[in-house]
Scaffold this motif. Structure first.
Motif, PDB file in Angstrom:
ATOM      1  N   TYR A  14       0.784  -1.046   0.132  1.00  0.00           N
ATOM      2  CA  TYR A  14      -0.066  -0.071  -0.109  1.00  0.00           C
ATOM      3  C   TYR A  14       0.982   1.246   0.183  1.00  0.00           C
ATOM      4  O   TYR A  14       1.886   1.193   0.748  1.00  0.00           O
ATOM      5  N   ASP A  16      -0.036   4.480   0.570  1.00  0.00           N
ATOM      6  CA  ASP A  16      -0.477   5.821   1.650  1.00  0.00           C
ATOM      7  C   ASP A  16       0.508   6.408   2.268  1.00  0.00           C
ATOM      8  O   ASP A  16       0.593   7.713   2.264  1.00  0.00           O
ATOM      9  N   CYS A  50      -0.469   4.062   7.335  1.00  0.00           N
ATOM     10  CA  CYS A  50      -0.097   2.702   6.850  1.00  0.00           C
ATOM     11  C   CYS A  50      -1.444   1.600   7.319  1.00  0.00           C
ATOM     12  O   CYS A  50      -1.604   1.287   8.316  1.00  0.00           O
ATOM     13  N   PRO A  51      -1.777   0.909   6.245  1.00  0.00           N
ATOM     14  CA  PRO A  51      -3.038  -0.059   6.551  1.00  0.00           C
ATOM     15  C   PRO A  51      -2.710  -1.232   7.085  1.00  0.00           C
ATOM     16  O   PRO A  51      -3.418  -1.970   7.714  1.00  0.00           O
ATOM     17  N   THR A  52      -1.426  -1.561   6.984  1.00  0.00           N
ATOM     18  CA  THR A  52      -0.971  -2.813   7.637  1.00  0.00           C
ATOM     19  C   THR A  52      -0.124  -2.665   8.892  1.00  0.00           C
ATOM     20  O   THR A  52       0.458  -3.616   9.389  1.00  0.00           O
ATOM     21  N   GLU A  97      -5.088  -7.797  -0.385  1.00  0.00           N
ATOM     22  CA  GLU A  97      -5.766  -8.140   0.731  1.00  0.00           C
ATOM     23  C   GLU A  97      -5.705  -9.540   1.166  1.00  0.00           C
ATOM     24  O   GLU A  97      -5.705  -9.971   2.339  1.00  0.00           O
ATOM     25  N   ARG A 100      -2.471  -9.722   3.253  1.00  0.00           N
ATOM     26  CA  ARG A 100      -2.364  -9.073   4.461  1.00  0.00           C
ATOM     27  C   ARG A 100      -2.001  -9.703   5.817  1.00  0.00           C
ATOM     28  O   ARG A 100      -1.342  -9.334   6.420  1.00  0.00           O
TER      29      ARG A 100
END
Length: 118
Positions: A14, A16, A50-52, A97, A100
């Protein structure tokens, strides 16, 4: 105290974090991002986006991921020399996804083939 991208980024990528970095300290590999420790200004802008949850200050990297401190330096220098600075947000990898929450390790990090990149 530079920030370090750790294992959760592998096969997700990702970006972001790239979008909010004021000094463009991120470098891109095929399935991982790295922060160049000499360019990072320790602003913390990348961590909350950070989505993870893959980014840590170098003095707070979990014990099992301590080797990512050196991986970030090594990969960022390699990818910088190849011109792979990333400064704009891109779509995550197609299987992001699905990856993830899968087990990963640094052996899963892919690097660009210099002969193909030229």
């Amino acid at each position: 105290m530079p920030y370090v991208v750790c294992e959760p980024c592998i096969n997700c990528k990702y970006t972001d974090c790239v979008e909010v970095c004021p000094v463009d300290a991120f470098y891109e590999g095929p399935n991982f991002l790295a922060i160049h420790p000499d360019e990072c200004i320790d602003c913390n802008a990348c961590v909350p986006v950070c989505p993870t949850e893959a980014i840590y200050p170098d003095d707070e990297v979990p014990e099992e991921w301590q080797h990512y401190i050196e991986w970030n330096r090594y990969l960022a220098e390699q990818w910088k020399a190849q011109g792979f600075n990333i400064t704009q947000k891109k779509a995550p990898l197609p299987e992001a996804e699905a990856w993830r929450n899968r087990p990963k390790s640094e052996r899963d990090i892919l690097t660009w083939d210099v002969s193909e990149a030229s």
